[in-house]
Design an enzyme around this catalytic site. Structure first.
Site, short mmCIF file in Angstrom:
data_model
loop_
_atom_site.label_atom_id
_atom_site.label_comp_id
_atom_site.label_asym_id
_atom_site.label_seq_id
_atom_site.Cartn_x
_atom_site.Cartn_y
_atom_site.Cartn_z
N ASP A 106 57.51 28.47 46.00
CA ASP A 106 58.66 28.23 46.90
C ASP A 106 59.95 27.82 46.19
OD1 ASP A 106 58.23 25.47 46.31
OD2 ASP A 106 56.87 25.26 48.03
N HIS A 121 52.22 30.77 39.33
CA HIS A 121 51.96 31.86 40.28
C HIS A 121 53.24 32.61 40.65
CE1 HIS A 121 47.91 29.89 41.67
NE2 HIS A 121 47.83 30.46 40.49
N CYS A 132 60.06 49.72 35.71
CA CYS A 132 60.67 49.30 34.44
C CYS A 132 60.38 47.83 34.12
CB CYS A 132 62.17 49.58 34.43
SG CYS A 132 63.17 48.48 35.44
C1 BJW Z 1 48.38 17.48 50.86
C2 BJW Z 1 49.36 17.29 51.83
C3 BJW Z 1 50.29 16.24 51.62
C4 BJW Z 1 48.16 18.99 52.42
N1 BJW Z 1 50.17 15.48 50.53
N2 BJW Z 1 48.29 16.70 49.80
C5 BJW Z 1 36.03 36.13 43.41
C6 BJW Z 1 36.68 37.19 44.04
C7 BJW Z 1 38.01 37.51 43.71
C8 BJW Z 1 38.69 36.77 42.76
C9 BJW Z 1 38.03 35.72 42.16
C10 BJW Z 1 36.71 35.41 42.46
N3 BJW Z 1 36.34 34.33 41.72
C11 BJW Z 1 37.37 33.94 40.97
C12 BJW Z 1 38.40 34.78 41.22
C13 BJW Z 1 39.70 34.70 40.58
C14 BJW Z 1 40.76 34.23 41.57
C15 BJW Z 1 40.26 32.99 42.26
O1 BJW Z 1 40.33 31.90 41.75
N4 BJW Z 1 39.78 33.13 43.46
C16 BJW Z 1 39.17 32.01 44.17
C17 BJW Z 1 39.77 31.94 45.55
C18 BJW Z 1 37.69 32.19 44.15
N5 BJW Z 1 41.93 33.98 40.77
C19 BJW Z 1 42.75 34.95 40.45
O2 BJW Z 1 42.63 36.06 40.87
C20 BJW Z 1 43.87 34.59 39.49
N6 BJW Z 1 43.92 35.52 38.46
C21 BJW Z 1 42.92 35.66 37.59
O3 BJW Z 1 41.93 34.97 37.63
O4 BJW Z 1 43.12 36.63 36.66
C22 BJW Z 1 42.06 36.92 35.76
C23 BJW Z 1 42.40 38.22 35.05
C24 BJW Z 1 42.43 38.24 33.68
C25 BJW Z 1 42.73 39.44 33.04
C26 BJW Z 1 43.00 40.60 33.78
C27 BJW Z 1 42.97 40.56 35.16
C28 BJW Z 1 42.67 39.36 35.80
C29 BJW Z 1 45.20 34.69 40.20
C30 BJW Z 1 45.32 33.72 41.31
C31 BJW Z 1 46.68 33.86 41.99
C32 BJW Z 1 46.65 33.09 43.29
N7 BJW Z 1 47.82 33.28 43.98
C33 BJW Z 1 48.00 32.62 45.26
C34 BJW Z 1 48.72 33.54 46.23
C35 BJW Z 1 50.10 33.80 45.87
C36 BJW Z 1 50.65 34.55 46.99
C37 BJW Z 1 51.79 33.83 47.60
O5 BJW Z 1 51.95 32.62 47.57
O6 BJW Z 1 52.52 34.58 48.17
O7 BJW Z 1 48.68 31.39 45.05
S1 BJW Z 1 46.53 32.16 46.10
C38 BJW Z 1 47.20 30.73 46.85
O8 BJW Z 1 46.34 29.65 46.45
C39 BJW Z 1 48.57 30.50 46.18
C40 BJW Z 1 48.42 29.06 45.72
O9 BJW Z 1 49.27 28.81 44.63
C41 BJW Z 1 46.97 28.94 45.40
C42 BJW Z 1 46.46 27.51 45.36
O10 BJW Z 1 46.52 26.95 46.62
P1 BJW Z 1 46.82 25.40 46.77
O11 BJW Z 1 48.18 25.11 46.22
O12 BJW Z 1 45.70 24.62 46.22
O13 BJW Z 1 46.94 25.27 48.36
P2 BJW Z 1 45.80 24.99 49.46
O14 BJW Z 1 46.37 25.36 50.77
O15 BJW Z 1 44.53 25.61 49.07
O16 BJW Z 1 45.57 23.42 49.39
C43 BJW Z 1 46.56 22.51 49.82
C44 BJW Z 1 46.05 21.10 49.52
O17 BJW Z 1 47.07 20.17 49.81
C45 BJW Z 1 44.82 20.68 50.34
O18 BJW Z 1 43.85 20.13 49.45
C46 BJW Z 1 45.37 19.62 51.29
O19 BJW Z 1 44.41 18.59 51.57
C47 BJW Z 1 46.52 19.07 50.51
N8 BJW Z 1 47.61 18.50 51.31
N9 BJW Z 1 49.16 18.19 52.87
C48 BJW Z 1 49.14 15.69 49.68
N10 BJW Z 1 51.26 15.97 52.57
ZN ZN Z 2 63.27 49.40 37.56
#
Ligand code: BJW
Ligand code: ZN
Length: 244
Positions: A106, A121, A132
């Protein structure tokens, strides 16, 4: 005192730490009104991640993916950094060795003034050309759907790391350095379910750091960290800056 002796213990740890690293997730921006991914009102409750946040989804239907990102840009454009973002800027100002790793796209940490940070991310206010590879700032709200590259006319995509895509190597190297080197790691507002970031707390623990989690709820990481403070990031982080 709210949060009791844990809070004073963590303040002491921070005061004596030479290097501090912070990992943030969607929870820190929840206090600004930005939806999280997995909570009760989380984005993945309404939308399927695999329909929107994967390279396959973009190949299948770039307009649909861009419409979703445009909606999120419209929403985020109305939000401001909160007291937790501000507290992390202040922590950066007070420290020689400080690094912020955020999973958030964000841009609110930057807007708050944080400079020593990796947006692992990506950033919703940047676009990347599918041909490109040029990466550019783009703050258009609404953005043309779909947007095209000014240099080569190919389709632009959000500069965001989708599921199944690798993180930028430079970012990963920087993360590894600051996780290995830190004396204290703060893990704030992340569910700790998305890799590689979900493995960062254990890297720091294994390297001997004191790891404290700040989250509204317990997470899968709570058991492995040294301290879990339960509450809102915007309430807890400013307390860490108060004089001991
Ligand atoms: C508060 C609060 C307050 C609320 N105060 N706290 C099985 C299948 C497919 C893939 C995989 C798999 N196993 C593993 C993978 C890999 C995958 C992965 O980890 N998947 C898991 C889900 C299993 N990872 C990837 O694919 C990553 N890449 C990768 O591994 O590449 C390897 C590779 C190597 C070489 C070649 C090719 C590949 C990439 C991951 C990218 C994730 N991107 C996202 C989406 C972006 C899209 C977008 O935003 O538009 O990023 S996923 C989404 O989750 C987003 C976030 O950054 C990320 C983390 O989420 P976050 O921040 O933890 O949020 P929440 O909602 O989950 O939690 C919020 C927390 O806040 C909660 O705990 C609340 O309690 C708390 N809270 N209010 C304090 N006021
Ligand atoms: Zn271009």
């Amino acid at each position: 005192m709210a949060y009791g002796s844990d809070l004073s213990f963590l303040k002491e740890k921070l005061a004596t730490a030479e290097a501090v690293t912070v990992l943030t997730g969607a929870g820190i921006s929840a206090d600004s009104g930005v939806p999280t991914f997995r909570g009760t009102d989380g984005l993945w409750r309404t939308y399927r991640a695999e329909d929107l946040a994967t390279p396959e989804a973009f190949e299948r239907d770039p307009r649909l993916v861009w419409e979703w990102y445009n909606w999120r840009r419209e929403l985020i454009a109305t939000k401001q950094p909160n007291a937790a973002h501000a507290a992390l800027c202040e922590l950066e100002r007070r420290r020689q060795l400080f690094w912020l790793i955020t999973q958030n796209v964000d841009g609110l940490h930057r807007a708050a003034g944080s400079r020593q940070l990796s947006e692992i991310h990506g950033n919703i206010w940047m676009v990347r050309c599918t041909r490109c590879g040029v990466v550019e700032d783009n703050h258009d709200v609404p953005i043309a759907i779909p947007p095209f590259c000014h240099h080569c006319n190919a389709l632009l995509r959000p500069h965001i790391v989708w599921f199944g895509e690798p993180l930028c190597t430079g970012d990963l190297e920087q993360c590894s350095t600051v996780l290995q080197r830190c004396d204290v790691l703060l893990v704030i507002g992340t569910s700790g379910t998305v890799y590689p970031a979900a493995g960062f707390a254990s890297i720091a623990t294994n390297a001997g750091a004191f790891v404290a989690e700040i989250n509204l709820d317990p997470t899968p990481q709570s058991a492995l960290v040294d301290m879990s403070l339960q509450g809102r990031a915007k309430d807890i982080l400013p307390l860490l800056l108060e004089p001991r």
